[in-house]
Scaffold this motif. Structure first.
Motif, PDB file in Angstrom:
ATOM      1  N   ILE A  99      34.752 -75.853  -5.003  1.00  0.00           N
ATOM      2  CA  ILE A  99      33.313 -75.115  -4.981  1.00  0.00           C
ATOM      3  C   ILE A  99      33.711 -73.591  -4.542  1.00  0.00           C
ATOM      4  CG2 ILE A  99      30.911 -74.676  -4.335  1.00  0.00           C
ATOM      5  CD1 ILE A  99      30.608 -77.683  -4.421  1.00  0.00           C
ATOM      6  N   ARG A 100      34.159 -73.587  -3.294  1.00  0.00           N
ATOM      7  CA  ARG A 100      34.571 -72.230  -2.896  1.00  0.00           C
ATOM      8  C   ARG A 100      35.407 -71.162  -3.564  1.00  0.00           C
ATOM      9  NH1 ARG A 100      36.464 -73.465   2.864  1.00  0.00           N
ATOM     10  NH2 ARG A 100      36.663 -71.090   3.006  1.00  0.00           N
ATOM     11  N   ALA A 101      36.625 -71.991  -4.341  1.00  0.00           N
ATOM     12  CA  ALA A 101      37.345 -71.473  -4.993  1.00  0.00           C
ATOM     13  C   ALA A 101      36.897 -70.850  -6.542  1.00  0.00           C
ATOM     14  CB  ALA A 101      38.673 -72.527  -5.480  1.00  0.00           C
ATOM     15  N   ASP A 140      24.232 -78.353  -1.549  1.00  0.00           N
ATOM     16  CA  ASP A 140      24.108 -77.051  -0.816  1.00  0.00           C
ATOM     17  C   ASP A 140      25.136 -76.214  -0.842  1.00  0.00           C
ATOM     18  OD1 ASP A 140      21.819 -78.161   0.456  1.00  0.00           O
ATOM     19  OD2 ASP A 140      22.628 -78.893   2.338  1.00  0.00           O
ATOM     20  N   ASP A 141      26.429 -76.677  -1.043  1.00  0.00           N
ATOM     21  CA  ASP A 141      27.603 -75.737  -1.237  1.00  0.00           C
ATOM     22  C   ASP A 141      27.424 -74.990  -2.625  1.00  0.00           C
ATOM     23  OD1 ASP A 141      28.525 -76.255   1.320  1.00  0.00           O
ATOM     24  OD2 ASP A 141      30.408 -77.060   0.704  1.00  0.00           O
ATOM     25  N   ALA A 142      27.121 -75.915  -3.517  1.00  0.00           N
ATOM     26  CA  ALA A 142      26.968 -75.457  -4.922  1.00  0.00           C
ATOM     27  C   ALA A 142      25.872 -74.266  -5.141  1.00  0.00           C
ATOM     28  CB  ALA A 142      26.651 -76.343  -5.836  1.00  0.00           C
ATOM     29  N   ALA A 143      24.901 -74.645  -4.327  1.00  0.00           N
ATOM     30  CA  ALA A 143      23.726 -73.506  -4.285  1.00  0.00           C
ATOM     31  C   ALA A 143      24.274 -72.199  -3.635  1.00  0.00           C
ATOM     32  CB  ALA A 143      22.384 -73.805  -3.742  1.00  0.00           C
ATOM     33  N   LYS A 144      24.884 -72.660  -2.431  1.00  0.00           N
ATOM     34  CA  LYS A 144      25.208 -71.326  -1.609  1.00  0.00           C
ATOM     35  C   LYS A 144      26.275 -70.576  -2.311  1.00  0.00           C
ATOM     36  CE  LYS A 144      28.101 -70.428   2.570  1.00  0.00           C
ATOM     37  NZ  LYS A 144      28.334 -70.962   4.106  1.00  0.00           N
ATOM     38  N   TYR A 145      27.120 -71.203  -2.906  1.00  0.00           N
ATOM     39  CA  TYR A 145      28.264 -70.404  -3.720  1.00  0.00           C
ATOM     40  C   TYR A 145      28.014 -69.957  -5.068  1.00  0.00           C
ATOM     41  CZ  TYR A 145      30.890 -71.022   0.711  1.00  0.00           C
ATOM     42  OH  TYR A 145      31.508 -71.023   1.927  1.00  0.00           O
ATOM     43  N   GLY A 146      26.739 -70.496  -5.667  1.00  0.00           N
ATOM     44  CA  GLY A 146      26.380 -70.156  -6.980  1.00  0.00           C
ATOM     45  C   GLY A 146      27.366 -70.696  -8.023  1.00  0.00           C
ATOM     46  N   VAL A 147      27.782 -72.054  -7.726  1.00  0.00           N
ATOM     47  CA  VAL A 147      28.476 -72.882  -8.811  1.00  0.00           C
ATOM     48  C   VAL A 147      27.752 -74.050  -9.211  1.00  0.00           C
ATOM     49  CG1 VAL A 147      30.770 -74.027  -9.258  1.00  0.00           C
ATOM     50  CG2 VAL A 147      30.624 -71.961  -7.625  1.00  0.00           C
ATOM     51  N   GLY A 148      27.456 -74.143 -10.366  1.00  0.00           N
ATOM     52  CA  GLY A 148      26.772 -75.386 -11.139  1.00  0.00           C
ATOM     53  C   GLY A 148      27.289 -76.431 -10.940  1.00  0.00           C
TER      54      GLY A 148
END
Length: 310
Positions: A99-101, A140-148
């Motif tokens: 997700i971060r990538a 939460d990570d998906a929302a934080k990093y804007g990755v659906g």
């Protein structure tokens, strides 16, 4: 409708090329949008995805793509097989890193498999409870990093492994149950849909419920606005071959008409790696170029279709 025409960058995987060399091969075939397949890299020995300096690897891939006039616009998450077949915590950590990538690469959505056999990973509760917990752990990570998050349809052999998501209706119900439709959607794999409608080596007359799924137009239109990603590929209806559209039995007019009718406006992404991996080395570049040209032709079947190249 304008579709970014994309491909997973595993057309040349295991061909002895670095990631950046693979990226160059795909752009030479004409692709300007690319799908980063983290699934491929999870099982590589000393995988750069799982090393401490993974961010340098990702930045290099981005710089290479941009230098060649391309960019990443979709991804495939790690899945619970081989390296992570019995390692739930490792799977979740790899998905979070991916997700971060994606955020670093500018990718707006990543495709996920649900967990076919949660008990092998030590998950407790029912199939639904275990998978709901898995996806909620990533939201939460998906929302934080804007990755659906896009949950992929599967094929009916999984029914015999207590995996219900081969049914379009159950896929919809499960995705809706996760909440927050701004983050969670669906990826439709046309090859999986074709195998579903043809029984996947099980006689359709012994499993009459499968016949109802042969028409992909019906399934895709049921997804509606939930559809955020595609895996475009073909097969003979018996095995999940991932070959070039037109090499199998899918009715592509039905697929394109369905995308038109729901107003789909996301990426038109190939996951047809065997179109290149299975041909002689001397023919691989021509096969990749043919895959691109077939994509252009399919998009042009759309009522208002054109390939978006910017």
């Amino acid at each position: 409708m304008a579709y970014p025409l994309s491909t997973s960058i595993h057309l040349y995987f295991n061909e002895g090329l670095t990631l950046n060399e693979q990226i160059a091969k795909h752009t030479q075939a004409g692709f300007r949008f690319l799908d980063f397949n983290f699934l491929d890299w999870q099982n590589v020995k000393d995988s750069p995805l799982l090393c401490d300096d993974w961010e340098k690897w990702i930045c290099s891939a981005k710089e290479t793509a941009e230098g060649l006039g391309a960019r990443f616009n979709q991804a495939h998450a790690p899945v619970p097989v081989i390296r992570f077949s019995k390692d739930y915590d490792g799977l979740v950590a790899a998905c979070r890193r991916s997700i971060r990538a994606c955020n670093m690469l500018g990718i707006p959505q990543m495709v996920y498999h649900s967990i076919v056999n949660p008990s092998s990973l030590g998950c407790k509760g029912s199939w639904y409870e275990a998978n709901a917990a898995f996806f909620h752990s990533l939201m939460d990570d998906a929302a934080k990093y804007g990755v659906g998050i896009c949950v992929e349809n599967v094929w009916p052999v999984c029914k015999y492994m207590e995996h219900p998501l081969w049914q379009t209706e159950e896929l919809i119900e499960f995705v809706d149950s996760l909440g927050d439709n701004s983050i969670v959607g669906i990826c439709w794999d046309t090859g999986h849909g074709n195998v579903t409608g043809n029984g996947h080596n099980y006689a359709t007359n012994a499993n009459p419920e499968l016949a109802a799924y042969k028409n992909q137009y019906e399934s895709i239109t049921k997804l509606g606005s939930r559809l955020r990603a595609l895996h475009i590929n073909d097969n003979n209806g018996l095995d999940d071959d991932h070959v070039t559209p037109g090499s199998g039995t899918i009715c592509w007019d039905d697929v394109i008409r369905a995308l038109d009718d729901i107003g789909y406006n996301y990426s038109f992404t190939f996951e047809a790696h065997h179109a290149v991996l299975r041909v002689p080395r001397e023919c691989k570049d021509a096969s990749a170029k043919l895959l691109h040209d077939i994509g252009v032709a399919l998009v042009n079947k759309s009522t208002n279709g054109r390939v978006y190249d910017n």
